[in-house]
Design a protein around this motif. Structure first.
Motif, PDB file in Angstrom:
ATOM      1  N   LEU A   1     -42.440  51.965 -37.083  1.00  0.00           N
ATOM      2  CA  LEU A   1     -42.986  52.055 -38.440  1.00  0.00           C
ATOM      3  C   LEU A   1     -42.818  50.778 -39.256  1.00  0.00           C
ATOM      4  O   LEU A   1     -43.676  50.437 -40.055  1.00  0.00           O
ATOM      5  CB  LEU A   1     -42.350  53.242 -39.173  1.00  0.00           C
ATOM      6  CG  LEU A   1     -42.968  54.592 -38.827  1.00  0.00           C
ATOM      7  CD1 LEU A   1     -42.102  55.733 -39.358  1.00  0.00           C
ATOM      8  CD2 LEU A   1     -44.379  54.697 -39.392  1.00  0.00           C
ATOM      9  N   ILE A   2     -41.716  50.063 -39.101  1.00  0.00           N
ATOM     10  CA  ILE A   2     -41.547  48.801 -39.830  1.00  0.00           C
ATOM     11  C   ILE A   2     -41.346  47.641 -38.861  1.00  0.00           C
ATOM     12  O   ILE A   2     -42.093  46.660 -38.882  1.00  0.00           O
ATOM     13  CB  ILE A   2     -40.378  48.872 -40.834  1.00  0.00           C
ATOM     14  CG1 ILE A   2     -40.688  49.888 -41.932  1.00  0.00           C
ATOM     15  CG2 ILE A   2     -40.132  47.495 -41.451  1.00  0.00           C
ATOM     16  CD1 ILE A   2     -39.619  49.985 -43.016  1.00  0.00           C
ATOM     17  N   GLY A   3     -40.338  47.740 -37.980  1.00  0.00           N
ATOM     18  CA  GLY A   3     -40.094  46.674 -37.019  1.00  0.00           C
ATOM     19  C   GLY A   3     -41.295  46.416 -36.130  1.00  0.00           C
ATOM     20  O   GLY A   3     -41.688  45.254 -35.912  1.00  0.00           O
ATOM     21  N   GLY A   4     -41.890  47.474 -35.608  1.00  0.00           N
ATOM     22  CA  GLY A   4     -43.061  47.319 -34.752  1.00  0.00           C
ATOM     23  C   GLY A   4     -44.258  46.773 -35.503  1.00  0.00           C
ATOM     24  O   GLY A   4     -45.003  45.926 -34.988  1.00  0.00           O
ATOM     25  N   GLU A   5     -44.452  47.250 -36.728  1.00  0.00           N
ATOM     26  CA  GLU A   5     -45.572  46.764 -37.538  1.00  0.00           C
ATOM     27  C   GLU A   5     -45.411  45.284 -37.873  1.00  0.00           C
ATOM     28  O   GLU A   5     -46.373  44.527 -37.894  1.00  0.00           O
ATOM     29  CB  GLU A   5     -45.661  47.591 -38.827  1.00  0.00           C
ATOM     30  CG  GLU A   5     -45.970  49.049 -38.615  1.00  0.00           C
ATOM     31  CD  GLU A   5     -47.424  49.378 -38.924  1.00  0.00           C
ATOM     32  OE1 GLU A   5     -48.020  48.704 -39.764  1.00  0.00           O
ATOM     33  OE2 GLU A   5     -47.937  50.309 -38.291  1.00  0.00           O
ATOM     34  N   GLU A   6     -44.175  44.880 -38.135  1.00  0.00           N
ATOM     35  CA  GLU A   6     -43.942  43.473 -38.467  1.00  0.00           C
ATOM     36  C   GLU A   6     -44.162  42.578 -37.246  1.00  0.00           C
ATOM     37  O   GLU A   6     -44.749  41.499 -37.349  1.00  0.00           O
ATOM     38  CB  GLU A   6     -42.535  43.281 -39.017  1.00  0.00           C
ATOM     39  CG  GLU A   6     -42.261  41.861 -39.492  1.00  0.00           C
ATOM     40  CD  GLU A   6     -40.988  41.725 -40.292  1.00  0.00           C
ATOM     41  OE1 GLU A   6     -40.572  40.577 -40.535  1.00  0.00           O
ATOM     42  OE2 GLU A   6     -40.419  42.758 -40.682  1.00  0.00           O
TER      43      GLU A   6
ATOM     44  N   LEU B   1     -31.650  61.447 -38.418  1.00  0.00           N
ATOM     45  CA  LEU B   1     -30.659  60.406 -38.654  1.00  0.00           C
ATOM     46  C   LEU B   1     -30.853  59.243 -37.682  1.00  0.00           C
ATOM     47  O   LEU B   1     -30.820  58.066 -38.085  1.00  0.00           O
ATOM     48  CB  LEU B   1     -29.251  60.993 -38.501  1.00  0.00           C
ATOM     49  CG  LEU B   1     -28.083  60.025 -38.696  1.00  0.00           C
ATOM     50  CD1 LEU B   1     -28.069  59.469 -40.118  1.00  0.00           C
ATOM     51  CD2 LEU B   1     -26.758  60.718 -38.391  1.00  0.00           C
ATOM     52  N   GLY B   2     -31.054  59.540 -36.414  1.00  0.00           N
ATOM     53  CA  GLY B   2     -31.312  58.487 -35.437  1.00  0.00           C
ATOM     54  C   GLY B   2     -32.605  57.746 -35.727  1.00  0.00           C
ATOM     55  O   GLY B   2     -32.682  56.523 -35.580  1.00  0.00           O
ATOM     56  N   GLY B   3     -33.628  58.495 -36.133  1.00  0.00           N
ATOM     57  CA  GLY B   3     -34.899  57.858 -36.469  1.00  0.00           C
ATOM     58  C   GLY B   3     -34.789  56.947 -37.669  1.00  0.00           C
ATOM     59  O   GLY B   3     -35.341  55.832 -37.687  1.00  0.00           O
ATOM     60  N   PHE B   4     -34.053  57.394 -38.691  1.00  0.00           N
ATOM     61  CA  PHE B   4     -33.847  56.554 -39.883  1.00  0.00           C
ATOM     62  C   PHE B   4     -33.015  55.312 -39.549  1.00  0.00           C
ATOM     63  O   PHE B   4     -33.215  54.253 -40.137  1.00  0.00           O
ATOM     64  CB  PHE B   4     -33.165  57.364 -40.981  1.00  0.00           C
ATOM     65  CG  PHE B   4     -34.116  58.165 -41.825  1.00  0.00           C
ATOM     66  CD1 PHE B   4     -35.478  58.025 -41.699  1.00  0.00           C
ATOM     67  CD2 PHE B   4     -33.640  59.067 -42.771  1.00  0.00           C
ATOM     68  CE1 PHE B   4     -36.362  58.761 -42.487  1.00  0.00           C
ATOM     69  CE2 PHE B   4     -34.503  59.799 -43.568  1.00  0.00           C
ATOM     70  CZ  PHE B   4     -35.871  59.647 -43.414  1.00  0.00           C
ATOM     71  N   ALA B   5     -32.066  55.453 -38.613  1.00  0.00           N
ATOM     72  CA  ALA B   5     -31.281  54.287 -38.196  1.00  0.00           C
ATOM     73  C   ALA B   5     -32.186  53.242 -37.562  1.00  0.00           C
ATOM     74  O   ALA B   5     -32.044  52.026 -37.818  1.00  0.00           O
ATOM     75  CB  ALA B   5     -30.188  54.707 -37.220  1.00  0.00           C
ATOM     76  N   ALA B   6     -33.138  53.676 -36.741  1.00  0.00           N
ATOM     77  CA  ALA B   6     -34.087  52.751 -36.132  1.00  0.00           C
ATOM     78  C   ALA B   6     -34.994  52.128 -37.182  1.00  0.00           C
ATOM     79  O   ALA B   6     -35.225  50.906 -37.191  1.00  0.00           O
ATOM     80  CB  ALA B   6     -34.920  53.485 -35.077  1.00  0.00           C
ATOM     81  N   LEU B   7     -35.509  52.942 -38.080  1.00  0.00           N
ATOM     82  CA  LEU B   7     -36.409  52.444 -39.126  1.00  0.00           C
ATOM     83  C   LEU B   7     -35.704  51.439 -40.030  1.00  0.00           C
ATOM     84  O   LEU B   7     -36.253  50.380 -40.362  1.00  0.00           O
ATOM     85  CB  LEU B   7     -36.938  53.634 -39.931  1.00  0.00           C
ATOM     86  CG  LEU B   7     -38.049  53.374 -40.944  1.00  0.00           C
ATOM     87  CD1 LEU B   7     -38.889  54.634 -41.129  1.00  0.00           C
ATOM     88  CD2 LEU B   7     -37.498  52.957 -42.307  1.00  0.00           C
ATOM     89  N   THR B   8     -34.481  51.748 -40.427  1.00  0.00           N
ATOM     90  CA  THR B   8     -33.730  50.865 -41.317  1.00  0.00           C
ATOM     91  C   THR B   8     -33.415  49.533 -40.646  1.00  0.00           C
ATOM     92  O   THR B   8     -33.486  48.475 -41.283  1.00  0.00           O
ATOM     93  CB  THR B   8     -32.428  51.547 -41.768  1.00  0.00           C
ATOM     94  OG1 THR B   8     -32.750  52.754 -42.459  1.00  0.00           O
ATOM     95  CG2 THR B   8     -31.627  50.649 -42.689  1.00  0.00           C
ATOM     96  N   THR B   9     -33.088  49.588 -39.358  1.00  0.00           N
ATOM     97  CA  THR B   9     -32.840  48.347 -38.629  1.00  0.00           C
ATOM     98  C   THR B   9     -34.094  47.488 -38.586  1.00  0.00           C
ATOM     99  O   THR B   9     -34.034  46.258 -38.708  1.00  0.00           O
ATOM    100  CB  THR B   9     -32.353  48.642 -37.202  1.00  0.00           C
ATOM    101  OG1 THR B   9     -31.169  49.437 -37.269  1.00  0.00           O
ATOM    102  CG2 THR B   9     -32.048  47.357 -36.447  1.00  0.00           C
ATOM    103  N   GLY B  10     -35.246  48.120 -38.444  1.00  0.00           N
ATOM    104  CA  GLY B  10     -36.493  47.377 -38.490  1.00  0.00           C
ATOM    105  C   GLY B  10     -36.732  46.748 -39.853  1.00  0.00           C
ATOM    106  O   GLY B  10     -37.223  45.619 -39.953  1.00  0.00           O
ATOM    107  N   ALA B  11     -36.367  47.467 -40.914  1.00  0.00           N
ATOM    108  CA  ALA B  11     -36.524  46.921 -42.269  1.00  0.00           C
ATOM    109  C   ALA B  11     -35.575  45.753 -42.505  1.00  0.00           C
ATOM    110  O   ALA B  11     -35.897  44.817 -43.246  1.00  0.00           O
ATOM    111  CB  ALA B  11     -36.271  48.019 -43.298  1.00  0.00           C
ATOM    112  N   LEU B  12     -34.406  45.786 -41.882  1.00  0.00           N
ATOM    113  CA  LEU B  12     -33.418  44.728 -42.067  1.00  0.00           C
ATOM    114  C   LEU B  12     -33.697  43.506 -41.201  1.00  0.00           C
ATOM    115  O   LEU B  12     -33.388  42.379 -41.592  1.00  0.00           O
ATOM    116  CB  LEU B  12     -32.019  45.258 -41.731  1.00  0.00           C
ATOM    117  CG  LEU B  12     -31.424  46.278 -42.705  1.00  0.00           C
ATOM    118  CD1 LEU B  12     -30.161  46.887 -42.110  1.00  0.00           C
ATOM    119  CD2 LEU B  12     -31.112  45.624 -44.047  1.00  0.00           C
TER     120      LEU B  12
END
Length: 270
Positions: free
Chosen positions: A98-103, A173-184
């Motif tokens: 959602l974020i890391g992949g899109e970037e 929770l695991g999904g949000f951890a992945a998404l947040t890492t992509g945002a960071l």
């Protein structure tokens, strides 16, 4: 684009219906594979015989202590094992994309060029993930209720709701951890590693905490134990479950805030 209501979420959900349908079908198939065989094993005492032949440490590690009951069987086979694995794969994969992949693909820069704020990108990405997982878990809930009678599980509606909500929040929770890492970081690979790490460590801490009194403290660090330790399928919304789920919700909220801060404080695409 930016003036529409939740444009990013609506677009993402519209293009992901095949994935949601596929994961939903997979969970229904898993339910059909595992749940209907319970009467032929649980009622005859065959499960008790199998469990008694296993090492006690193995039984505790995999949570097979109550597998001879309908709720325990559904928890041990579907909710706590194959369902958890399948939904974790879906959640982490979606979260990383959602974020890391899109970037990494350059799509995120194009989205931001249309006047969408970074905060909106992060918040709608979190909402998209939550809705996708919610839809899949809703299908699982319906499948379990439909098979409850024929499979002689004896689950109550409250228990099925509690078990499904516990599973939903755990994989979210695991999904949000992945998404947040992509945002960071803007990295899809790091996002996948972070999301998978949360799931694996949570499961491992729970398994190790069941081994001996000296390692019992590890269960307190395990979101898996927070969700499934109070046996939600059997006990319903018990006090212990509410406390554990509140901790998971709190961590999810913290990850959402971190994703917003992460994406707004760095250069996109670098």
């Amino acid at each position: 684009m930016a003036t529409d209501t939740l444009p990013l979420t609506r677009h993402a959900l519209g293009r992901s219906w095949r994935g949601v349908t596929g994961w939903s079908a997979g969970l229904v198939a898993a339910s059909l594979l595992y749940l209907p065989i319970y009467p032929s094993m649980g009622a005859t005492g065959e499960l008790d015989a199998v469990i008694s032949s296993l090492p006690p440490e193995l039984v505790s590690a995999f949570g097979f202590d109550a597998i001879s009951t309908g709720a325990g069987y559904a928890q041990s086979t579907l909710f706590g094992l194959i369902g958890f694995v399948l939904l974790t794969i879906a959640a982490v994969g979606w979260g990383a994309a959602l974020i890391g992949g899109e970037e990494e693909s350059g799509t995120l820069e194009l989205t931001l060029a249309h006047g969408v704020t970074r905060t909106q990108v992060a918040l709608e990405a979190c909402l998209t993930l939550a809705v996708r997982l919610g839809l899949v878990c809703a299908v699982l809930f319906v499948a379990v209720l439909a098979l409850n009678g024929p499979s002689q599980l004896g689950l109550t509606t409250e228990g099925a709701v509690a078990g499904t909500v516990a599973l939903y929040l755990l994989v979210l929770l695991g999904g949000f951890a992945a998404l947040t890492t992509g945002a960071l970081t803007g990295s899809r690979s790091l996002s996948l590693a972070a999301g998978a790490g949360v799931a694996v460590l949570g499961y491992a801490f729970n398994a190790l905490g069941n081994q001996a009194e000296a390692t019992r403290w590890l269960k307190g660090l395990s979101p898996y134990d927070w969700a499934f330790g109070p046996a939600p399928l059997a006990a319903g919304v018990a006090q212990g479950l509410a406390g554990g789920l509140a901790c998971i919700v709190g961590l999810c909220g913290l990850l959402v805030i971190t994703s917003v801060l992460g994406i707004t404080r760095r250069d996109i695409g670098r």
